[in-house]
Each structure stands twice: as structure tokens, then as C-alpha cells.
Motif scaffolding. Structure first.
Motif, short mmCIF file in Angstrom:
data_model
loop_
_atom_site.label_atom_id
_atom_site.label_comp_id
_atom_site.label_asym_id
_atom_site.label_seq_id
_atom_site.Cartn_x
_atom_site.Cartn_y
_atom_site.Cartn_z
N SER A 1 -3.62 -24.05 -6.64
CA SER A 1 -4.19 -23.21 -5.60
C SER A 1 -3.58 -21.81 -5.62
CB SER A 1 -4.01 -23.86 -4.22
OG SER A 1 -2.64 -23.98 -3.90
N PHE A 2 -4.30 -20.90 -5.02
CA PHE A 2 -3.93 -19.49 -4.93
C PHE A 2 -3.87 -19.12 -3.46
CE2 PHE A 2 -5.47 -15.24 -4.12
CZ PHE A 2 -4.68 -14.46 -4.97
N GLN A 3 -2.89 -18.31 -3.07
CA GLN A 3 -2.77 -17.88 -1.68
C GLN A 3 -2.43 -16.41 -1.63
OE1 GLN A 3 0.05 -21.18 -0.38
NE2 GLN A 3 -0.76 -20.43 1.55
N ILE A 4 -2.82 -15.77 -0.53
CA ILE A 4 -2.37 -14.43 -0.20
C ILE A 4 -1.46 -14.57 1.00
CG2 ILE A 4 -3.02 -12.13 0.58
CD1 ILE A 4 -5.72 -12.57 -0.75
N GLU A 5 -0.29 -13.98 0.92
CA GLU A 5 0.66 -13.99 2.03
C GLU A 5 0.72 -12.55 2.57
OE1 GLU A 5 5.18 -14.34 1.58
OE2 GLU A 5 4.50 -16.41 1.90
N PRO A 6 -0.17 -12.20 3.52
CA PRO A 6 -0.22 -10.83 4.01
C PRO A 6 0.82 -10.57 5.10
CG PRO A 6 -1.92 -12.11 5.07
CD PRO A 6 -1.22 -13.03 4.10
N SER B 1 0.84 -1.18 0.00
CA SER B 1 0.00 0.00 0.00
C SER B 1 0.89 1.24 0.00
CB SER B 1 -0.89 0.00 1.26
OG SER B 1 -1.54 1.24 1.40
N VAL B 2 0.57 2.20 -0.88
CA VAL B 2 1.33 3.44 -0.91
C VAL B 2 1.05 4.26 0.34
CG1 VAL B 2 1.59 5.64 -2.13
CG2 VAL B 2 1.44 3.53 -3.42
N SER B 3 -0.20 4.28 0.77
CA SER B 3 -0.56 5.07 1.94
C SER B 3 -0.15 4.41 3.26
CB SER B 3 -2.06 5.35 1.95
OG SER B 3 -2.78 4.14 1.97
N SER B 4 0.00 3.11 3.28
CA SER B 4 0.41 2.38 4.49
C SER B 4 1.44 1.33 4.09
CB SER B 4 -0.79 1.71 5.16
OG SER B 4 -1.77 2.63 5.49
N PRO B 5 2.70 1.72 3.88
CA PRO B 5 3.72 0.80 3.37
C PRO B 5 3.91 -0.49 4.18
CG PRO B 5 4.53 3.04 3.37
CD PRO B 5 3.22 3.05 4.09
N LYS B 6 3.54 -0.46 5.45
CA LYS B 6 3.69 -1.68 6.25
C LYS B 6 2.64 -2.72 5.89
CE LYS B 6 5.99 0.49 10.13
NZ LYS B 6 5.97 0.80 11.54
N GLU B 7 1.59 -2.28 5.16
CA GLU B 7 0.56 -3.20 4.71
C GLU B 7 0.97 -3.71 3.34
OE1 GLU B 7 -3.23 -1.25 4.89
OE2 GLU B 7 -2.96 -0.74 7.00
N HIS B 8 1.60 -4.86 3.33
CA HIS B 8 2.12 -5.43 2.09
C HIS B 8 1.96 -6.94 2.14
CE1 HIS B 8 5.71 -6.89 4.17
NE2 HIS B 8 5.65 -5.74 4.85
N GLY B 9 2.36 -7.57 1.08
CA GLY B 9 2.28 -9.03 1.04
C GLY B 9 2.56 -9.54 -0.36
N GLU C 1 1.82 -8.89 8.72
CA GLU C 1 1.05 -8.81 9.96
C GLU C 1 0.23 -7.52 10.03
OE1 GLU C 1 0.31 -11.04 12.36
OE2 GLU C 1 1.35 -12.44 11.05
N PRO C 2 0.81 -6.34 9.64
CA PRO C 2 -0.01 -5.13 9.66
C PRO C 2 -1.22 -5.22 8.73
CG PRO C 2 2.30 -4.52 9.62
CD PRO C 2 2.23 -6.01 9.39
N LEU C 3 -1.08 -5.87 7.56
CA LEU C 3 -2.22 -6.02 6.65
C LEU C 3 -3.24 -6.96 7.26
CD1 LEU C 3 -3.71 -5.56 4.01
CD2 LEU C 3 -2.30 -7.35 2.98
N ARG C 4 -2.78 -8.06 7.83
CA ARG C 4 -3.69 -9.01 8.48
C ARG C 4 -4.45 -8.31 9.61
NH1 ARG C 4 -3.11 -14.48 8.22
NH2 ARG C 4 -0.93 -14.25 7.65
N ASP C 5 -3.72 -7.49 10.39
CA ASP C 5 -4.36 -6.75 11.48
C ASP C 5 -5.37 -5.73 10.94
OD1 ASP C 5 -2.80 -8.20 13.22
OD2 ASP C 5 -1.35 -6.58 13.56
N LYS C 6 -5.03 -5.05 9.84
CA LYS C 6 -5.93 -4.06 9.24
C LYS C 6 -7.20 -4.74 8.74
CE LYS C 6 -7.09 -0.02 7.64
NZ LYS C 6 -7.39 1.09 8.51
N MET C 7 -7.07 -5.91 8.09
CA MET C 7 -8.25 -6.63 7.61
C MET C 7 -9.13 -7.05 8.80
SD MET C 7 -8.22 -6.61 4.32
CE MET C 7 -9.31 -7.91 3.79
N ALA C 8 -8.51 -7.50 9.87
CA ALA C 8 -9.26 -7.89 11.06
C ALA C 8 -9.96 -6.67 11.67
CB ALA C 8 -8.34 -8.56 12.08
N GLU C 9 -9.28 -5.52 11.67
CA GLU C 9 -9.85 -4.27 12.19
C GLU C 9 -11.07 -3.85 11.36
OE1 GLU C 9 -8.40 0.28 11.93
OE2 GLU C 9 -6.96 -1.08 12.87
N LEU C 10 -10.94 -3.91 10.02
CA LEU C 10 -12.05 -3.56 9.14
C LEU C 10 -13.23 -4.51 9.34
CD1 LEU C 10 -10.08 -2.77 5.86
CD2 LEU C 10 -11.26 -1.13 7.33
#
Length: 148
Positions: A28-33, A11-19, A35-44
Motif C-alpha cells: 500500500s501507498f500512503q500520504i502523511e500530510p 512546499s517552497v512557497s508554503s513551508p508549513k505545507e509538508h509531509g 495539518e496545514p497541507l491537509r487544511d489547504k487541500m480541504a480549503e481548495l
């Protein structure tokens, strides 16, 4: 299960949100988020749960019996659908995932939730949040694995 293609994003606005988006040789397909992105998704997801609970309480005050049923359903749906942050990286069949490049050079992702057929997860990255050559290589392998 061996990785055959990987596409990093941030993310340009939140660089720690990456993966990374990952394609595996078993189809199969996977997303490797991160921790900050995983936390942001849980927060949302928690915010969405709070909104659905407020809606349920509002309706319940007007229609007590119907409202009580809706609160129970809201809680049940929240529990069923409320695990995106924890199941985001769970492998899914490539045929169920849609990854496309949008006209501005960004990447759009749509995939079903793990918990329910009614749940859909959508994520997007702008052109400056991904590396173009990596996207090209990833999409080429993705379409190959889908038989397109």
C-alpha cells in the motif's frame, strides 16, 4: 503494515505545507500530510465545491427544471468527492498509484480518490521541494513493489 520507504516533501512557497509519501510492506501507498497541507487541500476542495455550486445555480436560472436537477447532482457529487482532505492519508494499493520524476528533478504523483473511481488526485513537487537521494531510494522501492 510496516513502512518500507519514505519520501519527505515540502512546499517552497508554503513551508508549513509538508509531509511524506510512504510505501508499506503490504503493497500500500500512503500520504502523511502536515495539518496545514491537509487544511489547504480541504480549503481548495471547498473552493471547488463553491465553484460547482455557482455553475449549477447559473445553469438553473436559465433552465429551471434542468438547473434544479444539476444543483442536486452538484451537491451529491460535492459530498461524494468532497472528502480529499480527510481521506488523503488513507492507504491505497501501490499498483493504483503513479509516482514519477519529471525532467526538472521534481516528483509528480497521481492516484485515484478513495470515494469514487471518477476522482483523480494529482500532486507535484519541484526539485527544490524534495531531497534527491530520498526520491531515488523511494522510487527504486516503489518500482520494485510494482514489479517494474
Amino acid at each position: 503494515m510496516t513502512e518500507v520507504a519514505r519520501m519527505k516533501f515540502k512546499s517552497v512557497s508554503s513551508p508549513k505545507e509538508h509531509g511524506a509519501l510512504i510505501l508499506n510492506d503490504d503493497g500500500s501507498f500512503q500520504i502523511e500530510p502536515s495539518e496545514p497541507l491537509r487544511d489547504k487541500m480541504a480549503e481548495l476542495e471547498e473552493a471547488a465545491l463553491r465553484r460547482s455550486q455557482r455553475l449549477g445555480i447559473g445553469l438553473g436560472s436559465g433552465l429551471l427544471v434542468v438547473g434544479l436537477a444539476l444543483i442536486g447532482l452538484g451537491w451529491a457529487f460535492g459530498r461524494v468527492f468532497g472528502k480529499i482532505g480527510y481521506t488523503l492519508s488513507k492507504p491505497r494499493p501501490v499498483r493504483d498509484v503513479h509516482v514519477t520524476r519529471n525532467p526538472s528533478g521534481g516528483v509528480d504523483l497521481t492516484l485515484p480518490g478513495v470515494e469514487s473511481k471518477l476522482q483523480t488526485i494529482q500532486m507535484s513537487w519541484n526539485g527544490d521541494e524534495v531531497l534527491s537521494p530520498e526520491v531515488d531510494k523511494f522510487l527504486e522501492k516503489f518500482h520494485e513493489m510494482r514489479g517494474e
